[in-house]
Design a protein around this motif. Structure first.
Motif, PDB file in Angstrom:
ATOM      1  N   VAL A   1       5.352   1.102 -11.962  1.00  0.00           N
ATOM      2  CA  VAL A   1       4.374   0.806 -10.918  1.00  0.00           C
ATOM      3  C   VAL A   1       2.985   0.597 -11.522  1.00  0.00           C
ATOM      4  O   VAL A   1       2.632   1.196 -12.540  1.00  0.00           O
ATOM      5  N   LEU A   2       2.209  -0.283 -10.919  1.00  0.00           N
ATOM      6  CA  LEU A   2       0.816  -0.489 -11.270  1.00  0.00           C
ATOM      7  C   LEU A   2      -0.027  -0.182 -10.037  1.00  0.00           C
ATOM      8  O   LEU A   2       0.192  -0.757  -8.964  1.00  0.00           O
ATOM      9  N   PHE A   3      -0.987   0.720 -10.176  1.00  0.00           N
ATOM     10  CA  PHE A   3      -1.925   1.026  -9.108  1.00  0.00           C
ATOM     11  C   PHE A   3      -3.212   0.240  -9.380  1.00  0.00           C
ATOM     12  O   PHE A   3      -3.912   0.500 -10.354  1.00  0.00           O
ATOM     13  N   ASN A   4      -3.520  -0.707  -8.513  1.00  0.00           N
ATOM     14  CA  ASN A   4      -4.613  -1.641  -8.770  1.00  0.00           C
ATOM     15  C   ASN A   4      -5.932  -1.253  -8.113  1.00  0.00           C
ATOM     16  O   ASN A   4      -6.993  -1.646  -8.592  1.00  0.00           O
ATOM     17  N   ALA A   5      -5.886  -0.536  -7.005  1.00  0.00           N
ATOM     18  CA  ALA A   5      -7.107  -0.210  -6.274  1.00  0.00           C
ATOM     19  C   ALA A   5      -6.855   1.013  -5.403  1.00  0.00           C
ATOM     20  O   ALA A   5      -5.708   1.327  -5.068  1.00  0.00           O
TER      21      ALA A   5
ATOM     22  N   VAL B   1      11.215  -3.453  -3.045  1.00  0.00           N
ATOM     23  CA  VAL B   1      11.428  -2.737  -1.789  1.00  0.00           C
ATOM     24  C   VAL B   1      12.466  -1.633  -1.974  1.00  0.00           C
ATOM     25  O   VAL B   1      12.329  -0.524  -1.430  1.00  0.00           O
ATOM     26  N   ASP B   2      13.504  -1.916  -2.758  1.00  0.00           N
ATOM     27  CA  ASP B   2      14.564  -0.919  -2.972  1.00  0.00           C
ATOM     28  C   ASP B   2      14.081   0.285  -3.771  1.00  0.00           C
ATOM     29  O   ASP B   2      14.680   1.366  -3.691  1.00  0.00           O
ATOM     30  N   GLU B   3      13.011   0.106  -4.555  1.00  0.00           N
ATOM     31  CA  GLU B   3      12.514   1.194  -5.407  1.00  0.00           C
ATOM     32  C   GLU B   3      11.456   2.049  -4.717  1.00  0.00           C
ATOM     33  O   GLU B   3      10.988   3.042  -5.287  1.00  0.00           O
ATOM     34  N   ARG B   4      11.097   1.700  -3.509  1.00  0.00           N
ATOM     35  CA  ARG B   4      10.006   2.417  -2.844  1.00  0.00           C
ATOM     36  C   ARG B   4      10.393   3.855  -2.504  1.00  0.00           C
ATOM     37  O   ARG B   4       9.556   4.757  -2.569  1.00  0.00           O
TER      38      ARG B   4
ATOM     39  N   LEU C   1       0.821  -1.202   0.000  1.00  0.00           N
ATOM     40  CA  LEU C   1       0.000   0.000   0.000  1.00  0.00           C
ATOM     41  C   LEU C   1       0.857   1.255   0.000  1.00  0.00           C
ATOM     42  O   LEU C   1       1.871   1.331   0.695  1.00  0.00           O
ATOM     43  N   LEU C   2       0.418   2.226  -0.788  1.00  0.00           N
ATOM     44  CA  LEU C   2       0.964   3.577  -0.764  1.00  0.00           C
ATOM     45  C   LEU C   2      -0.098   4.465  -0.127  1.00  0.00           C
ATOM     46  O   LEU C   2      -1.199   4.616  -0.666  1.00  0.00           O
ATOM     47  N   VAL C   3       0.211   5.031   1.022  1.00  0.00           N
ATOM     48  CA  VAL C   3      -0.727   5.885   1.743  1.00  0.00           C
ATOM     49  C   VAL C   3      -0.280   7.335   1.578  1.00  0.00           C
ATOM     50  O   VAL C   3       0.859   7.690   1.899  1.00  0.00           O
TER      51      VAL C   3
ATOM     52  N   VAL D   1      -5.490   5.565   0.024  1.00  0.00           N
ATOM     53  CA  VAL D   1      -4.813   4.289   0.247  1.00  0.00           C
ATOM     54  C   VAL D   1      -4.777   3.585  -1.101  1.00  0.00           C
ATOM     55  O   VAL D   1      -5.823   3.200  -1.629  1.00  0.00           O
ATOM     56  N   ILE D   2      -3.585   3.435  -1.680  1.00  0.00           N
ATOM     57  CA  ILE D   2      -3.432   2.913  -3.039  1.00  0.00           C
ATOM     58  C   ILE D   2      -2.717   1.569  -2.986  1.00  0.00           C
ATOM     59  O   ILE D   2      -1.589   1.475  -2.491  1.00  0.00           O
ATOM     60  N   GLU D   3      -3.377   0.535  -3.487  1.00  0.00           N
ATOM     61  CA  GLU D   3      -2.716  -0.767  -3.609  1.00  0.00           C
ATOM     62  C   GLU D   3      -1.849  -0.759  -4.866  1.00  0.00           C
ATOM     63  O   GLU D   3      -2.339  -0.443  -5.953  1.00  0.00           O
ATOM     64  N   PHE D   4      -0.554  -1.093  -4.721  1.00  0.00           N
ATOM     65  CA  PHE D   4       0.349  -1.029  -5.869  1.00  0.00           C
ATOM     66  C   PHE D   4       1.078  -2.351  -6.055  1.00  0.00           C
ATOM     67  O   PHE D   4       1.091  -3.222  -5.181  1.00  0.00           O
ATOM     68  N   ASP D   5       1.702  -2.476  -7.207  1.00  0.00           N
ATOM     69  CA  ASP D   5       2.471  -3.683  -7.548  1.00  0.00           C
ATOM     70  C   ASP D   5       3.584  -3.286  -8.503  1.00  0.00           C
ATOM     71  O   ASP D   5       3.640  -2.163  -8.991  1.00  0.00           O
ATOM     72  N   ASN D   6       4.482  -4.237  -8.739  1.00  0.00           N
ATOM     73  CA  ASN D   6       5.559  -4.074  -9.715  1.00  0.00           C
ATOM     74  C   ASN D   6       6.615  -3.070  -9.274  1.00  0.00           C
ATOM     75  O   ASN D   6       7.283  -2.450 -10.104  1.00  0.00           O
TER      76      ASN D   6
END
Length: 315
Positions: A54-58, A118-121, A8-10, A110-115
């Motif tokens: 990055v992909l934002f899924n929800a 951890v190092d790229e956060r 999650l990206l908050v 609150v954004i669910e992300f993928d792709n």
């Protein structure tokens, strides 16, 4: 799914100035869900252009404050929209006045992300911060300020991680879909529009006090009850569109490479619910769905059409 880890990206406390409050042709107030998912998808596209895959899924939306720009004068029966003074046109005449409902907001996303590893956060947070400060709008409103974005993992079924997320979102109200109330009312034979009005209207009744022989009455305020208890803060929300014409080119359309069609807004019921009353992250999140002529933003418990990966089908 128990044990599933959601990344999650908050983005806490985004203050938006003059957001579009006309969420559908017949509702005014909190911006439509299409505005929130559209803003997050636009943010993803900007990040992808910078080689961040990055992909934002929800998306989950938590409202901390809303200031609807309306005015009610003394002895007025209804509120009026506070309009803007638009500049004169090229001939020096006053521009045509079109009422534009606006509101000022304080929201957290609150954004669910993928792709993203951890190092790229850290890079993701830096670029999101830069884009929100420089290029982005939300619901047509200007972003004034926001708190530092946070990346976190929440495991489904882990109460300690869920409570950590909830602390970032309090105090506030998460917008939850309550289409089930509409479905139940319509299954009982009620008209859809009348069901929506019944759940959102507030009624007043009075009782006279005959014991002291005066003309005074006592007023009571009440709303529709569900299963013997109050439904909470139920509101009408715009959640998508329904196509009413075939796909075809249109004269003077802004994007000549994308086919055009006319559409109508889809409106259902939602509930503003405090995050600490939500028992899972998935209950907060909204996703894109499509089916035939429907383009929807909905939550997984109502997900009957096919989900979209990232909304790219609607560019």
């Amino acid at each position: 799914m128990i044990g599933e880890v959601k990344k999650l990206l908050v983005i806490p406390h985004i203050q938006v100035h003059n957001a579009n409050a006309l969420s559908s042709p017949f509702t005014i107030g909190f911006p439509a869900m299409t505005a929130w998912l559209g803003a997050v998808h636009a943010l993803q596209r900007q990040l992808n252009n910078q080689q961040i895959g990055v992909l934002f899924n929800a998306v989950g939306v938590i409202s901390h404050d809303i200031d609807l720009q309306t005015y009610k004068g003394e002895n007025d029966y209804v509120h009026s929209i506070v309009g803007t003074g638009n500049p004169l046109d090229k001939t020096g005449a006053r521009s045509a006045f079109i009422e534009e409902a606006r509101c000022h907001l304080d929201v957290s996303l609150v954004i669910e992300f993928d792709n993203v590893s951890v190092d790229e956060r850290t890079l993701l947070i830096e670029q999101v911060t830069h884009l929100l400060h420089s290029k982005m709008k939300i619901a047509s409103g200007d972003i004034k300020r926001f708190n530092t974005p946070i990346c976190m993992n929440v495991t489904q079924g882990d109460d300690s991680e869920l409570k950590k997320l909830q602390r970032h979102l309090m105090p506030g109200y998460a917008l939850i879909e309550r289409r089930d109330l509409m479905i139940d009312a319509m299954n009982e034979g009620q008209d859809a529009l009348q069901a929506l009005i019944d759940f959102t209207s507030i009624h007043y009744s009075c009782e006279s006090n005959d014991t002291d022989n005066t003309d005074k009455v006592q007023w009571f305020r009440h709303s529709k009850q569900v299963n013997g208890s109050s439904t909470g803060w139920i509101v009408p929300i715009a959640t998508g569109f329904y196509g009413i014409s075939d796909l075809a080119p249109a004269k003077n359309q802004r994007d000549p490479d994308t086919l055009h069609r006319f559409a109508e807004s889809l409106v259902t019921l939602g509930e503003f619910k405090m995050p600490h009353r939500v028992d899972s992250v998935e209950a907060l999140l909204w996703r894109y769905y499509t089916q035939d002529d429907y383009y929807l933003c909905q939550q997984s418990q109502f997900a009957t059409p096919e989900p979209c990966d990232s909304g790219n089908e609607f560019e």
